[in-house]
Design an enzyme around this catalytic site. Structure first.
Site, mmCIF file in Angstrom:
data_model
loop_
_atom_site.group_PDB
_atom_site.id
_atom_site.type_symbol
_atom_site.label_atom_id
_atom_site.label_comp_id
_atom_site.label_asym_id
_atom_site.label_seq_id
_atom_site.Cartn_x
_atom_site.Cartn_y
_atom_site.Cartn_z
ATOM 1 N N ARG A 67 -12.101 -40.858 -13.688
ATOM 2 C CA ARG A 67 -10.825 -41.497 -13.164
ATOM 3 C C ARG A 67 -11.254 -43.149 -13.115
ATOM 4 O O ARG A 67 -12.047 -43.431 -12.761
ATOM 5 C CB ARG A 67 -10.462 -40.952 -11.853
ATOM 6 N N HIS A 70 -11.193 -43.974 -7.863
ATOM 7 C CA HIS A 70 -11.384 -42.459 -7.251
ATOM 8 C C HIS A 70 -12.020 -41.517 -8.093
ATOM 9 O O HIS A 70 -11.961 -40.253 -8.060
ATOM 10 C CB HIS A 70 -10.011 -42.002 -6.613
ATOM 11 N N ARG A 107 -8.249 -33.073 -2.467
ATOM 12 C CA ARG A 107 -9.382 -34.159 -3.073
ATOM 13 C C ARG A 107 -9.490 -35.315 -2.375
ATOM 14 O O ARG A 107 -9.063 -36.076 -2.277
ATOM 15 C CB ARG A 107 -9.241 -34.315 -4.647
ATOM 16 N N ASN A 143 -4.478 -42.363 1.627
ATOM 17 C CA ASN A 143 -5.915 -42.674 1.604
ATOM 18 C C ASN A 143 -6.314 -42.497 3.327
ATOM 19 O O ASN A 143 -5.504 -41.916 3.908
ATOM 20 C CB ASN A 143 -5.881 -44.139 1.568
ATOM 21 N N PHE A 156 -2.319 -54.204 -8.986
ATOM 22 C CA PHE A 156 -3.555 -53.367 -9.002
ATOM 23 C C PHE A 156 -4.340 -53.360 -9.880
ATOM 24 O O PHE A 156 -5.550 -53.340 -9.694
ATOM 25 C CB PHE A 156 -2.632 -51.841 -9.048
ATOM 26 N N HIS A 334 0.021 -36.831 -8.681
ATOM 27 C CA HIS A 334 0.908 -37.868 -8.966
ATOM 28 C C HIS A 334 1.916 -38.107 -7.681
ATOM 29 O O HIS A 334 2.617 -37.128 -7.260
ATOM 30 C CB HIS A 334 1.666 -37.443 -10.219
ATOM 31 N N ARG A 353 3.410 -47.208 -8.656
ATOM 32 C CA ARG A 353 2.401 -45.688 -8.707
ATOM 33 C C ARG A 353 3.335 -44.918 -9.301
ATOM 34 O O ARG A 353 2.411 -43.980 -10.144
ATOM 35 C CB ARG A 353 2.145 -45.550 -7.270
ATOM 36 N N TYR A 357 0.266 -42.597 -12.584
ATOM 37 C CA TYR A 357 -0.437 -41.540 -12.441
ATOM 38 C C TYR A 357 -0.346 -40.688 -13.431
ATOM 39 O O TYR A 357 -1.159 -40.093 -14.223
ATOM 40 C CB TYR A 357 0.046 -40.720 -10.882
ATOM 41 N N ARG A 364 -6.925 -39.552 -19.693
ATOM 42 C CA ARG A 364 -7.860 -38.901 -18.977
ATOM 43 C C ARG A 364 -7.910 -37.165 -19.254
ATOM 44 O O ARG A 364 -8.992 -36.945 -19.411
ATOM 45 C CB ARG A 364 -7.820 -38.756 -17.617
HETATM 46 FE FE1 HDD Z 1 -3.963 -44.597 -6.748
HETATM 47 C C1 HDD Z 1 -6.055 -42.201 -8.107
HETATM 48 C C2 HDD Z 1 -4.296 -43.137 -3.567
HETATM 49 C C3 HDD Z 1 -2.361 -47.169 -5.164
HETATM 50 C C4 HDD Z 1 -3.017 -45.800 -9.820
HETATM 51 N N1 HDD Z 1 -4.799 -43.057 -5.858
HETATM 52 C C5 HDD Z 1 -5.764 -42.231 -6.835
HETATM 53 C C6 HDD Z 1 -6.526 -41.423 -5.828
HETATM 54 C C7 HDD Z 1 -5.832 -41.582 -4.455
HETATM 55 C C8 HDD Z 1 -4.907 -42.705 -4.555
HETATM 56 C C9 HDD Z 1 -6.249 -40.509 -3.528
HETATM 57 C C10 HDD Z 1 -7.207 -40.044 -6.266
HETATM 58 C C11 HDD Z 1 -6.422 -38.798 -6.524
HETATM 59 C C12 HDD Z 1 -7.460 -37.725 -7.070
HETATM 60 O O1 HDD Z 1 -8.227 -37.380 -6.241
HETATM 61 O O2 HDD Z 1 -7.429 -37.281 -8.153
HETATM 62 N N2 HDD Z 1 -3.436 -45.176 -4.594
HETATM 63 C C13 HDD Z 1 -3.715 -44.590 -3.658
HETATM 64 C C14 HDD Z 1 -3.076 -45.104 -2.367
HETATM 65 C C15 HDD Z 1 -2.619 -46.228 -2.980
HETATM 66 C C16 HDD Z 1 -2.952 -46.240 -4.272
HETATM 67 C C17 HDD Z 1 -2.917 -44.503 -1.153
HETATM 68 C C18 HDD Z 1 -1.718 -47.098 -2.173
HETATM 69 C C19 HDD Z 1 -0.964 -46.964 -1.201
HETATM 70 N N3 HDD Z 1 -2.918 -46.208 -7.137
HETATM 71 C C20 HDD Z 1 -2.360 -47.050 -6.465
HETATM 72 C C21 HDD Z 1 -1.600 -48.024 -7.317
HETATM 73 C C22 HDD Z 1 -1.713 -47.744 -8.453
HETATM 74 C C23 HDD Z 1 -2.679 -46.547 -8.601
HETATM 75 C C24 HDD Z 1 -0.647 -49.279 -6.940
HETATM 76 C C25 HDD Z 1 -0.964 -48.472 -9.700
HETATM 77 C C26 HDD Z 1 -0.018 -48.805 -10.009
HETATM 78 N N4 HDD Z 1 -4.371 -44.228 -8.453
HETATM 79 C C27 HDD Z 1 -3.865 -44.755 -9.383
HETATM 80 C C28 HDD Z 1 -4.490 -44.158 -10.701
HETATM 81 C C29 HDD Z 1 -5.360 -42.998 -10.379
HETATM 82 C C30 HDD Z 1 -5.275 -43.309 -8.916
HETATM 83 C C31 HDD Z 1 -4.964 -44.953 -11.949
HETATM 84 C C32 HDD Z 1 -6.645 -42.953 -10.952
HETATM 85 C C33 HDD Z 1 -6.847 -41.423 -11.296
HETATM 86 C C34 HDD Z 1 -5.740 -41.010 -11.103
HETATM 87 O O3 HDD Z 1 -4.633 -41.781 -10.800
HETATM 88 O O4 HDD Z 1 -5.424 -39.578 -11.321
HETATM 89 O O5 HDD Z 1 -3.295 -43.631 -11.472
#
Ligand code: HDD
Length: 662
Positions: A67, A70, A107, A143, A156, A334, A353, A357, A364
């Site tokens: 990822r 995370h 997770r 989170n 981001f 997502h 967001r 996702y 991935r």
């Molecule tokens: Fe995110 C993963 C939580 C903002 C883009 N995010 C990811 C995961 C968590 C969060 C818990 C891991 C999920 C897992 O265990 O598979 N993210 C947050 C929280 C945010 C946040 C609480 C703000 C309130 N995230 C955020 C933004 C973006 C992303 C603004 C992009 C626009 N996040 C992602 C991602 C991930 C991710 C790149 C990486 C792996 C995945 O999604 O599955 O899409």
């Protein structure tokens, strides 16, 4: 344990290779798995060795991208039960029917480190929950902190680039203590509130079982009449939220980089199932503008004292995964996975967001069919006209794969909202296209000060120390000064102390007139329980076995996890010794109790090391009165040198004893 619907579904995919014949992927039985096919025993390997080729090719392709954030995570299965129907606010089935047990998969993760990094680093923790509801999957991707670093998702990639290891030398791993992160902070002052959380004890949780979770964004509940309310989601652990101390956290990173997953895995295996209550803060739409912050701003909390958290259900994690890759690694969360009754708001971080996702899962997990992976399948049926793509598993019958049609009687058919069809909340929206941010998002410091004001003295001290460590690692003097000047807007005393620690100039401006506090923000005010706290019971093999058994039994009855530590493995009476001084370490326990010792110099030295380290980390230490001398004059709160087990248990329950002169 009775299987829930998700477990039943997963059962169809489980494979047990034990006691089976080894075959190729084509089902061909294999005669030999140690030697490749060669032209002569000392000759070259032959191309026709399909078994070798298949085995090696599969191995060569075993890894998928981790990822992008995370990456380091650990997950468990469980169930969600509702206390009372929320039908006044939402029509979501799993939040209105109290007779239902909804399967969940959760997770937990760190954010910054790569997949193999240590777990007790200073970082935000992910807390992502997939509810397998009868109406489809609902993902609450949150989170352990209720706010975020940025207000708009377009930032981001910048934020993540800044906090990840620096690209020219890929250092430091899993740490924000470096120039680019703090340069980002100083230049993006909307991060102030979240940085306060990240520098607080919340960033070094004692356990995944002892941290809160937050949905962060403001979402919408929509009821059957179409009436909407704003809602924020909380997870509250029954064990309370508690933290490590920084020195201990760093040492654990070396002694046991798997500390958090081990804790969760073992607790579930032992039947100590972690429980989190689901809380909601609900706000009527007409109250949207009643606050001195914008309710759509993800850098703001709704103080619990102003908008109470209503506890509406509980989630119990009760089953470990069978296979980490198949489940934990392949699960795809997502924020956009919603069910009727839950909807989005215009929070610009949430909106972005919604794109990211699915996009990230495509690379991935290698294509558009990741929803078919067992862990990602909903437990309700799913039908549509999507077809083909890499790794398609379903065999969709018939000639029709389009809408509208007559050949299949226009099926699969759409559903009315009454039939359970998802209807987007009909929020009225109008405006000009602008790349800008609302003025109501521009106060970056008031709630950062609210957070500071709400901390106990020791929590404030920890925040100052965390800033001093992190900014102290920054090499660029300008960046250090900018950070000091920025955080003077939160609190001048904080900024002055950090300036002193890092050799920067004390701030000349700043200050805040916010005096408000929110007691709910301080972990000092959280419930504290003895349950599952880990005690190292030090005992020598020639010690009094029956006394030791009594001590250990007493601790267990009080809910503690007592593990015997000695100089060598073996048994003391009927009790097995769990660890030696070498295989364990004081940082891996919540408390130390010396039940017996021998006169060997090395034994005493090691016991003294355990006791001193635990004392320095403010943990409970105790000794049977006969061996009290080993505590070496250490006294005060949390030091128990009599044989009163209850006093020791109370000392452990207190979590930490800060009033020590260390
Ligand atoms: Fe995110 C993963 C939580 C903002 C883009 N995010 C990811 C995961 C968590 C969060 C818990 C891991 C999920 C897992 O265990 O598979 N993210 C947050 C929280 C945010 C946040 C609480 C703000 C309130 N995230 C955020 C933004 C973006 C992303 C603004 C992009 C626009 N996040 C992602 C991602 C991930 C991710 C790149 C990486 C792996 C995945 O999604 O599955 O899409």
């Amino acid at each position: 344990m009775e299987k829930n619907r998700k477990d039943e579904q997963l059962e169809q995919f489980r494979v047990d290779d034990r006691d089976q014949k080894l075959t190729t992927n084509q089902g061909l039985k294999v005669t030999e798995d140690e030697f490749s096919l060669k032209a002569g025993v000392r000759g070259p390997t032959l191309m026709e060795d399909f078994h070798f080729r298949e085995k090696m090719t599969h191995f060569d392709h075993e890894r998928i991208p981790e990822r992008v954030v995370h990456a380091r995570g650990f997950a468990a299965h469980g169930e969600f039960e509702l206390y009372e129907s929320m039908n006044q606010y939402t029509k979501a089935n799993f939040l209105t029917d109290t007779s239902k047990k909804t399967p969940v998969f959760v997770r937990f993760s760190t954010v910054v480190g790569s997949r193999g990094s240590a777990e007790t680093v200073r970082d935000v923790r992910g807390f992502a929950t997939k509810f397998y509801t009868d109406e489809g999957n609902y993902d609450l991707v949150g989170n352990n902190m209720p706010v975020f670093f940025i207000q708009d998702a377009i930032k981001f990639p910048d934020f993540v680039h800044a906090v990840k290891p620096e690209p020219h030398n890929e250092m430091p791993q899993a740490a924000s203590a470096h120039d680019t992160f703090w340069d980002f902070v100083a230049n993006n002052q909307e991060s102030a509130h979240m940085v306060m959380w990240a520098m607080s004890d919340r960033a070094i949780p004692r356990s995944f079982r002892m941290m809160e979770g937050f949905g962060v964004h403001t979402f919408r509940f929509v009821n059957a009449e179409g009436v909407a309310h704003f809602v924020k989601f909380h997870w509250k652990p029954l064990l309370g939220a508690h933290s490590l101390v920084w020195d201990e956290a760093q040492k654990i990173s070396g002694k046991d980089p798997d500390f958090h997953r081990r804790d969760l895995y073992e607790s579930i295996e032992n039947g100590d199932f972690p429980v989190y209550e689901l809380g909601v803060q609900i706000l009527a739409e007409e109250d949207e503008f009643k606050f001195d912050f914008d309710v759509l701003d993800p850098t703001k909390i709704w103080p619990e004292e102003d908008v109470p958290v209503k506890l509406i259900g509980k989630m119990t994690l009760n089953r470990n995964v069978d296979n980490v890759f198949a489940e934990t690694e392949q699960v795809a969360f997502h924020v956009g996975n919603v069910v009727p009754g839950i909807d989005f708001t215009n929070d610009p971080l949430l909106q972005g967001r919604l794109f990211s996702y699915t996009d990230t899962q495509l690379i991935r997990l290698g294509g558009p069919n990741f929803h078919e992976l067992p862990i990602n399948r909903p437990v309700c049926p799913f039908h549509n006209n999507q077809r083909d793509g890499y790794h398609r598993m379903t065999i969709n019958k018939g000639p029709v794969s389009y809408h509208k049609n007559s050949l299949a009687n226009n099926t699969p058919a759409t559903s009315t909202p009454e039939e359970g069809g998802f209807e987007h909340y009909q929020e009225k929206v109008e405006g000009r296209k602008v790349r800008n941010r609302s003025d109501s998002f521009r106060d970056h410091f008031s709630q950062a000060t609210l957070f500071w004001n709400s901390m106990s003295d020791i929590e404030k001290e920890h925040i100052i120390d965390a800033f001093s460590f992190e900014v102290g690692k920054v090499k660029n003097k300008d960046v250090q000064q900018q950070v000091v000047d920025m955080f003077a807007n939160v609190n001048v005393d904080l900024a002055t102390k950090v300036a002193d620690a890092v050799g920067a100039n004390p701030p000349t401006g700043g200050g805040s007139d916010v005096t408000k506090q929110s007691p709910a923000l301080s972990q000092e005010n959280m419930v504290k329980k003895p349950d599952t706290r880990k005690v190292a019971v030090i005992a020598s093999r020639d010690g009094d076995a029956s006394q030791l058994e009594k001590t250990v039994q007493g601790f267990k009855e009080a809910g503690l996890k007592a593990e015997v530590v000695s100089d060598k493995l073996g048994n003391i009476g009927n009790l097995p010794i769990d660890h030696t001084f070498l295989t364990a370490d004081p940082v891996l326990f919540d408390a130390i109790y010396v039940a017996s010792m021998n006169d060997e110099k090395k034994f005493k030295k090691e016991t003294g090391r355990y006791v001193t380290e635990a004392f320095n980390h403010f943990k409970a230490i105790g000794a049977a009165s006969k061996f009290a001398t080993i505590l070496d004059g250490k006294e005060g709160p949390g030091v128990v040198t009599n044989d009163n087990g209850e006093q020791f248990v109370a000392a452990v329950t207190a979590h930490r004893h800060w009033n020590r002169d260390i």
